[in-house]
Design a protein around this motif. Structure first.
Motif, mmCIF file in Angstrom:
data_model
loop_
_atom_site.group_PDB
_atom_site.id
_atom_site.type_symbol
_atom_site.label_atom_id
_atom_site.label_comp_id
_atom_site.label_asym_id
_atom_site.label_seq_id
_atom_site.Cartn_x
_atom_site.Cartn_y
_atom_site.Cartn_z
ATOM 1 N N HIS A 69 0.830 -1.206 0.000
ATOM 2 C CA HIS A 69 0.000 0.000 0.000
ATOM 3 C C HIS A 69 0.867 1.259 0.000
ATOM 4 O O HIS A 69 1.099 1.858 1.051
ATOM 5 C CB HIS A 69 -0.919 0.008 1.222
ATOM 6 C CG HIS A 69 -1.753 -1.223 1.355
ATOM 7 N ND1 HIS A 69 -2.782 -1.523 0.504
ATOM 8 C CD2 HIS A 69 -1.686 -2.243 2.240
ATOM 9 C CE1 HIS A 69 -3.319 -2.671 0.857
ATOM 10 N NE2 HIS A 69 -2.673 -3.136 1.910
ATOM 11 N N GLN A 87 -12.005 11.215 -1.925
ATOM 12 C CA GLN A 87 -11.215 9.989 -1.924
ATOM 13 C C GLN A 87 -11.459 9.174 -3.193
ATOM 14 O O GLN A 87 -10.563 8.480 -3.660
ATOM 15 C CB GLN A 87 -11.479 9.183 -0.656
ATOM 16 C CG GLN A 87 -10.909 9.876 0.567
ATOM 17 C CD GLN A 87 -10.993 9.063 1.829
ATOM 18 O OE1 GLN A 87 -11.633 8.016 1.886
ATOM 19 N NE2 GLN A 87 -10.336 9.540 2.872
ATOM 20 N N GLU A 88 -12.634 9.280 -3.780
ATOM 21 C CA GLU A 88 -12.900 8.625 -5.067
ATOM 22 C C GLU A 88 -12.090 9.304 -6.169
ATOM 23 O O GLU A 88 -11.538 8.637 -7.048
ATOM 24 C CB GLU A 88 -14.394 8.663 -5.389
ATOM 25 C CG GLU A 88 -14.752 8.068 -6.739
ATOM 26 C CD GLU A 88 -14.378 6.590 -6.904
ATOM 27 O OE1 GLU A 88 -14.269 6.147 -8.056
ATOM 28 O OE2 GLU A 88 -14.184 5.881 -5.898
ATOM 29 N N ARG A 91 -8.586 8.073 -5.739
ATOM 30 C CA ARG A 91 -8.495 6.684 -6.200
ATOM 31 C C ARG A 91 -8.354 6.622 -7.727
ATOM 32 O O ARG A 91 -7.522 5.894 -8.261
ATOM 33 C CB ARG A 91 -9.720 5.892 -5.747
ATOM 34 C CG ARG A 91 -9.610 4.390 -6.064
ATOM 35 C CD ARG A 91 -10.935 3.673 -5.908
ATOM 36 N NE ARG A 91 -11.927 4.093 -6.879
ATOM 37 C CZ ARG A 91 -11.939 3.741 -8.166
ATOM 38 N NH1 ARG A 91 -10.991 2.984 -8.666
ATOM 39 N NH2 ARG A 91 -12.879 4.171 -8.974
ATOM 40 N N LYS A 92 -9.154 7.408 -8.439
ATOM 41 C CA LYS A 92 -9.089 7.419 -9.908
ATOM 42 C C LYS A 92 -7.721 7.886 -10.399
ATOM 43 O O LYS A 92 -7.183 7.350 -11.372
ATOM 44 C CB LYS A 92 -10.194 8.306 -10.485
ATOM 45 C CG LYS A 92 -11.563 7.695 -10.385
ATOM 46 C CD LYS A 92 -12.628 8.630 -10.924
ATOM 47 C CE LYS A 92 -14.007 8.018 -10.765
ATOM 48 N NZ LYS A 92 -15.070 8.953 -11.176
ATOM 49 N N CYS A 95 -5.160 5.121 -9.790
ATOM 50 C CA CYS A 95 -5.372 4.039 -10.762
ATOM 51 C C CYS A 95 -4.832 4.402 -12.145
ATOM 52 O O CYS A 95 -4.402 3.524 -12.897
ATOM 53 C CB CYS A 95 -6.853 3.687 -10.852
ATOM 54 S SG CYS A 95 -7.491 2.839 -9.388
ATOM 55 N N GLY A 101 -3.942 -0.473 -9.285
ATOM 56 C CA GLY A 101 -5.221 0.172 -9.002
ATOM 57 C C GLY A 101 -5.448 0.436 -7.537
ATOM 58 O O GLY A 101 -4.525 0.737 -6.788
ATOM 59 N N GLU A 102 -6.701 0.275 -7.118
ATOM 60 C CA GLU A 102 -7.071 0.630 -5.748
ATOM 61 C C GLU A 102 -6.466 -0.286 -4.705
ATOM 62 O O GLU A 102 -6.502 0.024 -3.509
ATOM 63 C CB GLU A 102 -8.574 0.733 -5.591
ATOM 64 C CG GLU A 102 -9.342 -0.508 -5.938
ATOM 65 C CD GLU A 102 -10.837 -0.226 -5.981
ATOM 66 O OE1 GLU A 102 -11.514 -0.547 -4.993
ATOM 67 O OE2 GLU A 102 -11.302 0.323 -6.984
ATOM 68 N N LYS A 103 -5.853 -1.389 -5.111
ATOM 69 C CA LYS A 103 -5.158 -2.263 -4.163
ATOM 70 C C LYS A 103 -3.981 -1.537 -3.507
ATOM 71 O O LYS A 103 -3.499 -1.957 -2.461
ATOM 72 C CB LYS A 103 -4.633 -3.519 -4.857
ATOM 73 C CG LYS A 103 -5.710 -4.450 -5.336
ATOM 74 C CD LYS A 103 -5.097 -5.632 -6.060
ATOM 75 C CE LYS A 103 -6.157 -6.471 -6.720
ATOM 76 N NZ LYS A 103 -5.575 -7.505 -7.568
ATOM 77 N N ILE A 105 -4.069 1.325 -2.187
ATOM 78 C CA ILE A 105 -4.558 2.275 -1.184
ATOM 79 C C ILE A 105 -4.927 1.576 0.126
ATOM 80 O O ILE A 105 -5.608 0.554 0.125
ATOM 81 C CB ILE A 105 -5.783 3.039 -1.722
ATOM 82 C CG1 ILE A 105 -5.404 3.821 -2.991
ATOM 83 C CG2 ILE A 105 -6.359 3.971 -0.654
ATOM 84 C CD1 ILE A 105 -6.580 4.425 -3.720
ATOM 85 N N TYR A 107 -6.401 2.615 4.201
ATOM 86 C CA TYR A 107 -7.079 3.655 4.971
ATOM 87 C C TYR A 107 -6.504 3.629 6.381
ATOM 88 O O TYR A 107 -6.453 2.578 7.013
ATOM 89 C CB TYR A 107 -8.592 3.433 4.953
ATOM 90 C CG TYR A 107 -9.133 3.641 3.559
ATOM 91 C CD1 TYR A 107 -9.576 4.889 3.149
ATOM 92 C CD2 TYR A 107 -9.133 2.598 2.636
ATOM 93 C CE1 TYR A 107 -10.036 5.095 1.850
ATOM 94 C CE2 TYR A 107 -9.597 2.797 1.336
ATOM 95 C CZ TYR A 107 -10.041 4.044 0.957
ATOM 96 O OH TYR A 107 -10.489 4.252 -0.328
#
Length: 143
Positions: A69, A87-88, A91-92, A95, A101-103, A105, A107
């Motif tokens: 991460h 946060q979306e 994430r984009k 990616c 990708g989101e793996k 990240i 929290y």
């Protein structure tokens, strides 16, 4: 003036990014983040938001492929009804630059995030107004 460097990257920020080594962390903080009181090195990026700063940095900055991460976002505090739409957006952007990708990240609980931020190589302070817009990125290697 240099070619290929986004205009949002100031000379001071470019110097910081260049100085950083593999495994060093960089925090990009929103307007509410206590950047000055936590930074070893502070770079101001007033007038800009976290997504645009992150996007510009990731054009130059490889994420660490040797950790699960390399991107950390602040967890929503229990009981806070905020929906962190930013946060979306983050994430984009992540990616777009990392095939995992989101793996990439994770929290991080608020106070653990602050603790990790204190150990970061540098903090970039933005004037982002959206809540939970802080992000920590770990520098990788150039191959």
């Amino acid at each position: 003036m240099l070619k290929g460097i986004p205009d949002i990257i100031s000379p001071e920020l470019l110097k910081i990014l260049h100085e950083m080594g593999h495994g060093d962390d960089l925090v990009i903080g929103d307007a509410n983040f206590p950047a000055a009181s936590n930074a070893k090195r502070l770079v101001r990026c007033d007038g800009h938001g976290v997504p645009e700063v992150l996007d510009a940095i990731l054009q130059l900055f490889p994420l660490d492929i040797y950790v699960d991460h390399p991107v950390g976002l602040m967890q929503v505090v229990p009981g806070d009804n905020t929906i962190p739409e930013i946060q979306e957006e983050i994430r984009k952007i992540v990616c777009k630059y990392d095939d995992r990708g989101e793996k990439t990240i994770e929290y991080i609980e608020r106070f653990a995030f602050y603790e990790k931020a204190r150990d970061a190589y540098a903090i970039v302070a933005t004037t982002e107004r959206k809540l939970y817009g802080c992000v920590i990125i770990k520098k990788g290697v150039i191959k």
